[in-house]
Structures are given as C-alpha cells and as structure tokens.
Design a protein around this motif. Structure first.
Motif, PDB file in Angstrom:
ATOM      1  N   THR A 142      -4.282 -13.481  14.968  1.00 57.98           N
ATOM      2  CA  THR A 142      -3.071 -13.250  15.552  1.00 57.98           C
ATOM      3  C   THR A 142      -2.171 -14.074  15.209  1.00 57.98           C
ATOM      4  N   PHE A 195       1.232  -9.890  16.224  1.00 56.78           N
ATOM      5  CA  PHE A 195       0.346  -8.926  15.425  1.00 56.78           C
ATOM      6  C   PHE A 195      -0.828  -9.508  15.097  1.00 56.78           C
ATOM      7  N   TYR A 200      -3.369  -9.740  12.024  1.00 60.37           N
ATOM      8  CA  TYR A 200      -3.077  -9.265  10.650  1.00 60.37           C
ATOM      9  C   TYR A 200      -4.391 -10.190   9.697  1.00 60.37           C
ATOM     10  N   LEU A 210      -3.186  -5.025   8.165  1.00 63.33           N
ATOM     11  CA  LEU A 210      -2.726  -4.950   9.717  1.00 63.33           C
ATOM     12  C   LEU A 210      -3.467  -4.120  10.567  1.00 63.33           C
ATOM     13  N   MET A 211      -4.141  -4.717  11.746  1.00 59.70           N
ATOM     14  CA  MET A 211      -4.854  -4.347  12.854  1.00 59.70           C
ATOM     15  C   MET A 211      -4.018  -3.691  13.804  1.00 59.70           C
ATOM     16  N   SER A 212      -3.175  -4.393  14.298  1.00 60.82           N
ATOM     17  CA  SER A 212      -2.458  -4.019  15.379  1.00 60.82           C
ATOM     18  C   SER A 212      -1.135  -4.839  15.298  1.00 60.82           C
ATOM     19  N   GLY A 213       0.071  -4.356  16.071  1.00 60.43           N
ATOM     20  CA  GLY A 213       1.220  -5.354  16.524  1.00 60.43           C
ATOM     21  C   GLY A 213       2.140  -4.694  17.140  1.00 60.43           C
ATOM     22  N   SER A 214       3.073  -5.240  18.075  1.00 63.55           N
ATOM     23  CA  SER A 214       4.432  -4.847  18.791  1.00 63.55           C
ATOM     24  C   SER A 214       5.213  -5.809  18.933  1.00 63.55           C
ATOM     25  N   VAL A 245       5.843  -0.302  18.467  1.00 63.02           N
ATOM     26  CA  VAL A 245       4.213  -0.622  18.175  1.00 63.02           C
ATOM     27  C   VAL A 245       3.876  -0.174  16.758  1.00 63.02           C
ATOM     28  N   ASP A 297       1.442   0.722  13.364  1.00 65.35           N
ATOM     29  CA  ASP A 297       0.597   1.583  13.150  1.00 65.35           C
ATOM     30  C   ASP A 297      -0.295   0.872  11.916  1.00 65.35           C
ATOM     31  N   THR A 298       0.430   1.337  10.688  1.00 64.21           N
ATOM     32  CA  THR A 298      -0.437   0.992   9.431  1.00 64.21           C
ATOM     33  C   THR A 298       0.609   0.272   8.556  1.00 64.21           C
ATOM     34  N   GLY A 306       5.263   2.945  12.223  1.00 67.18           N
ATOM     35  CA  GLY A 306       5.046   2.531  13.792  1.00 67.18           C
ATOM     36  C   GLY A 306       5.643   3.474  14.770  1.00 67.18           C
TER      37      GLY A 306
END
Length: 209
Positions: A37, A70, A72, A79-83, A119, A121-122, A135
């Motif tokens: 994270t 995010f 990573y 990238l797994m997720s992020g906002s 948000v 995405d990839t 995103g």
C-alpha cells in the motif's frame, strides 16, 4: 587416505552448510514481488487544471485539498487497486469571485457534490517508467472512464523527513467537462469544453500489514 578426524570435521561442516542453505531459502527476500500500500503524501500532492477563457488565454487553477492511496507491486509494475478524492470546494484560481462562480451550480456545484472521486482500474502499456492508468471519474454525480498518462519519476528511500520508501509520480489527462454535464458557456465559446489536468505527487510506502 583421509584421517578419520578430518572426515568427521568436514562431514559436520557439510551438514551445517546444508542446514544454513535450507534456512536461507525459507526466508522471503525483500526483492521478491509483493503488493504494498502506498499513501499519497498530502504535503506533496498537487492537482492543477487549465481551461480556455473566451479564446484569450487559459485560466489555470488548482484543487488545494486531496487524498488517496493505492496497492501496487513495484517489482512487477502491477496495480491492484487505487483511489483518490478531491475536495471540490478547495478549488483556487487566484480570483475570489471566479472561485465562487466555479463552486456554484454552473460548474462544480460543490454544495450538492462536495467531492470528486477517481477509482483506478488498470495500469497498462508500460514502457520503462511510463504507462497508462485507466479508471472511473465521478464528477457532479456522474461516472465516466478516463485514462491518464503516468510517469514514475523516482522510487527510492526519502532522503529526509519521514525517510520512507517513496514513489514520485506525474500524471496528465484531458477531459471534456460536458461529458459530466458541466456545459455552462460551452456553446458560446466563453469557457472551453476541454480541461487539461495535471497531477504531481509523492506516495509513501506503508509498512506491511
């Protein structure tokens, strides 16, 4: 012919070496790929925009309050997720009356929609330190896909202050604000439809959970 004492000594050394190798193989190394994270440093996070004004010049502004994080995998560049969240009322264009206008229902309508949300995405098309981040952007209650051009400027231990491993990132994109229903002064050309966005930020890697 080897002496029995030599055989016993070297046999013991061989056993110890084998045990040591087994222990080392069982310990995960820091270089192994691992999602972590990263939290955006609020003291080093800038969101700016520019939009044409009646054809004379671009108005340049900023949002002064934002946050985000995010997950990573730095080794694999995955990238797994992020906002990220931007406080809409923090808009600043160095002109008080204009800022009040941008906050009202002609533009950001900050009383009804206090935040702008992105948000992730990839992360794709990676070449060296560059890639494309896709995103969804939620603005004025509407959500549409966006793609940002991203550059990883630096990844290293911070040389002062918090002294944690930090990523330095730049990102840009261009939006058509009318896509989100913000169409004030588009038809008469007084305010441009296209808005250029630029983000500059540092993200601090958090301790493993």
């Amino acid at each position: 012919m080897h002496h029995p004492q030599w055989q016993r000594t070297h046999g013991l050394q061989g056993m110890l070496a084998a045990c040591s190798l087994a222990i080392l193989l069982a310990i995960p190394t820091t270089s192994a790929a691992e999602p972590r994270t990263y939290r955006i440093d609020p003291d080093h996070f800038a969101v700016s925009f520019s939009v044409a004004h009646a054809g004379y010049a671009d108005v340049i502004g900023q949002f002064l309050e934002a946050s985000g994080e995010f997950v990573y995998d730095e080794a694999r560049q995955e990238l797994m997720s992020g906002s990220a969240t931007i406080q809409a009322a923090s808009v600043f264009t160095n002109h008080e009356r204009r800022d009040e206008h941008v906050r009202n229902s002609d533009f950001l309508d900050t009383e009804r929609f206090p935040s702008i949300e992105f948000v992730a995405d990839t992360l794709t098309d990676i070449e060296g330190q560059r890639g494309r981040l896709s995103g969804d952007l939620t603005l004025l209650g509407e959500t549409h896909p966006v793609t940002l051009e991203v550059t990883l400027n630096k990844a290293a231990r911070y040389p002062f202050g918090h002294e944690q491993h930090t990523l330095g990132i730049s990102a840009t994109t261009t939006l058509e604000r009318s896509q989100w229903g913000m169409d004030y002064a588009v038809d008469n050309g007084l305010v441009g439809d296209e808005v250029d966005i630029r983000l500059e930020f540092e993200a601090i890697r958090q301790p493993p959970e």
